[in-house]
Design a protein around this motif. Structure first.
Motif, short mmCIF file in Angstrom:
data_model
loop_
_atom_site.label_atom_id
_atom_site.label_comp_id
_atom_site.label_asym_id
_atom_site.label_seq_id
_atom_site.Cartn_x
_atom_site.Cartn_y
_atom_site.Cartn_z
N PHE A 82 0.72 -1.20 -0.13
CA PHE A 82 0.05 -0.11 0.11
C PHE A 82 0.82 1.21 0.03
O PHE A 82 0.25 2.36 -0.06
CB PHE A 82 -0.85 -0.15 1.05
N GLY A 83 2.17 1.14 0.21
CA GLY A 83 3.19 2.23 0.28
C GLY A 83 3.11 3.20 1.84
O GLY A 83 2.22 2.37 2.60
N HIS A 84 3.99 3.83 1.94
CA HIS A 84 3.97 4.70 3.29
C HIS A 84 4.52 6.26 2.80
O HIS A 84 4.84 6.61 1.83
CB HIS A 84 4.92 4.05 4.05
N LYS A 85 3.94 6.90 3.71
CA LYS A 85 4.16 8.28 3.73
C LYS A 85 5.70 8.63 4.59
O LYS A 85 6.03 7.76 5.50
CB LYS A 85 3.07 9.16 4.47
N ARG A 128 -11.31 -1.37 -3.20
CA ARG A 128 -10.62 -1.05 -4.54
C ARG A 128 -9.99 0.45 -4.40
O ARG A 128 -9.91 1.29 -5.18
CB ARG A 128 -11.58 -0.74 -5.70
N GLU A 129 -9.46 0.43 -3.23
CA GLU A 129 -8.79 1.65 -2.74
C GLU A 129 -7.92 1.62 -1.52
O GLU A 129 -8.13 0.57 -0.77
CB GLU A 129 -9.69 2.92 -2.27
N ILE A 130 -6.47 2.07 -1.55
CA ILE A 130 -5.60 1.94 -0.52
C ILE A 130 -5.42 3.06 0.16
O ILE A 130 -5.70 4.40 -0.23
CB ILE A 130 -4.30 1.40 -1.05
N THR A 131 -4.76 3.10 1.32
CA THR A 131 -4.37 4.19 2.14
C THR A 131 -2.79 3.88 2.42
O THR A 131 -2.72 2.94 3.42
CB THR A 131 -4.96 4.58 3.42
N PRO A 132 -2.01 4.64 2.47
CA PRO A 132 -0.50 4.44 2.32
C PRO A 132 -0.09 4.56 3.90
O PRO A 132 -1.20 5.27 4.87
CB PRO A 132 0.19 5.38 1.97
N VAL A 133 0.72 3.79 4.40
CA VAL A 133 0.96 3.88 5.76
C VAL A 133 1.27 5.20 6.49
O VAL A 133 2.33 5.90 5.67
CB VAL A 133 2.09 2.80 6.13
N GLY A 134 0.90 5.71 7.44
CA GLY A 134 1.10 7.11 7.65
C GLY A 134 0.16 8.24 6.84
O GLY A 134 0.29 9.34 7.21
#
Length: 456
Positions: free
Chosen positions: A226-229, A275-281
């Motif tokens: 999901f990625g991260h900030k 069908r949506e992601i929230t990056p870590v942070g």
């Protein structure tokens, strides 16, 4: 009438101006949101996605130095460094606006209310912003593409009835967008099949992104997918784009999905449903459009019964199941595969015009190939490297006999024993990585690393 695009947040303490701007701009942009209190800017940015933030230069009565506007622009850019800021200025503030552009503003408009100037400025900023986002997206994908480019065009080779039946199903499924679950033993070519499905799909011009879940540590699951900030955790020194976002518009291949923990399964299921992601942070969800292909060598239906795999996730990923036959069950394909690997590897090691002798090909067909296509490929690679001449003989192939998984009493090499012990555990557990790791007294990711190390 052309489709309206662009979301704009207007922040100014003059409510009459906010209303006038909203009414004038509404026919030209998708969303116009107004706010008179700058302290609520972050709240708006967390709630919705904006392309442009329009900011007043001064909010406090009697203060005209523009510092308030510059402060709020910096706050906007702390939240999203790529978000365009357009200042709203009085005629006397033009010099301040020019200073603001030098510090990162996209442009400015004057309160003198020149409608054509206001609209042309905002449309130009939006078009530039749209181009920047497209370039940024391409750059994100470029890095991943470079990692995959050397793999070349994988070819799924075979003329046996078993593989023809599989390819018949693939040709029906590939043009659709349904989720596919590929089943089969280790080394049967599950990723190659996933790439074949992608190439035959409507998404073939977009990215194919592969994730090896078996080698992914539990703590890195969300960050990787999901990625991260920046600053989300100790080592998050920059923003990271997750594999879901990289695959947006294309195909996401999740290999070894049977190795996911129940908590990771729940997170994955939520993303697949919404069908949506929230990056870590991060706080803003990102919509993703992907075609999902999963693979495993584990018995997922049995795992559902045992409670180690979620039934609702299995239904989600298992719209169509394709089972790849083991190489020992498609021996008619061995000659073709062997010739393909020989040509490929001879070019790689600069040994042109290499051939198999007839006995060598016959010997290859008689093997059980417990490691399937991967084992065949590695065996031929060793033969190409070690062969003294252009003809590969049976002796060059170093083929194992049925006792090859027995430990030699005269062998004291720790690595040889470890390889055989892992092989035995995998056979005993019928490929179940979690059970094999438990029997060996190591964690699953360590087992996966050793499987790669020993070409199992």
């Amino acid at each position: 009438m052309p489709t309206k695009e662009g979301n704009i947040l207007i922040v100014d303490d003059n409510k009459d101006l906010l209303l006038a701007l909203k009414l004038y701009l509404k026919p030209h942009f998708s969303v116009i949101k107004t706010e008179h209190n700058p302290n609520r800017i972050k709240e708006h940015l967390q709630k919705d996605n904006y392309d442009i933030v329009m900011l007043d230069m001064n909010f406090t009565s009697g203060i005209n130095n523009g510092n308030e506007g510059l402060f709020w622009m910096r706050e906007v850019h702390k939240y999203d460094s790529e978000l365009a800021v357009v200042f709203i200025t009085g005629y006397s503030d033009v010099e301040l606006a020019v200073k603001a552009i030098k510090e990162g503003a996209a442009d400015f408009i004057e309160k003198s209310w020149d409608e054509r100037k206001i609209l042309s400025t905002l449309l130009s900023v939006f078009k530039l912003q749209k181009s920047k986002k497209a370039i940024s997206g391409l750059k994100k994908k470029q890095k991943h593409l470079k990692e995959c480019i050397d793999a070349g065009q994988d070819v799924f080779i075979g003329n046996s009835p078993e593989i023809k039946a599989v390819m018949g199903m693939v040709n029906k499924v590939a043009p659709t967008d349904v989720n596919v679950l590929i089943l089969g033993e280790n080394g049967t070519g599950k990723e190659v099949m996933a790439r074949a499905i992608h190439r035959l799909s409507k998404r073939s011009d977009e990215m194919f992104v592969s994730v090896d879940l078996g080698s992914l540590h539990e703590n890195l699951f969300e960050s990787e997918l999901f990625g991260h900030k920046k600053g989300a955790f100790t080592d998050a020194k920059t923003d990271r784009t997750g594999r879901f976002e990289l695959a947006n518009g294309g195909t996401l291949f999740l290999d070894e999905i049977g190795n996911l923990s129940l908590s990771a399964q729940a997170k994955l299921l939520s993303v697949l449903q919404n069908r949506e992601i929230t990056p870590v942070g991060g706080t803003k969800p990102i919509k993703v459009d992907i075609r999902l292909i999963c693979a495993t060598n584990m018995p997922l239906n049995k795992m559902v019964e045992e409670g180690s795999f979620r039934e609702d996730l299995l239904y989600r990923i298992n719209t169509i199941a394709i089972e790849l036959p083991a190489l020992r069950n498609r021996k008619d394909d061995i000659s073709g595969l062997a010739q393909f690997f020989l040509e490929q590897l001879a070019n790689k090691y600069n040994k042109k015009d290499m051939k198999f002798c007839a006995n060598a090909l016959t010997a290859l067909k008689t093997q059980n190939w417990k490691g399937n296509i991967r084992e065949l490929q590695h065996n031929i690679e060793k033969a190409v490297i070690l062969a003294d001449g252009p003809i590969i003989t049976t002796e060059d192939l170093f083929l194992n006999n049925e006792d090859s998984n027995m430990i030699d009493d005269n062998c004291f090499n720790i690595m040889d024993h470890e390889r055989l012990l892992i092989q035995k555990a995998l056979t005993n557990c019928k490929g179940n990585m979690s059970k094999a790791a438990q029997k060996l007294g190591i964690n699953r990711s360590t087992l996966y690393d050793k499987i790669k190390k020993y070409d199992l």
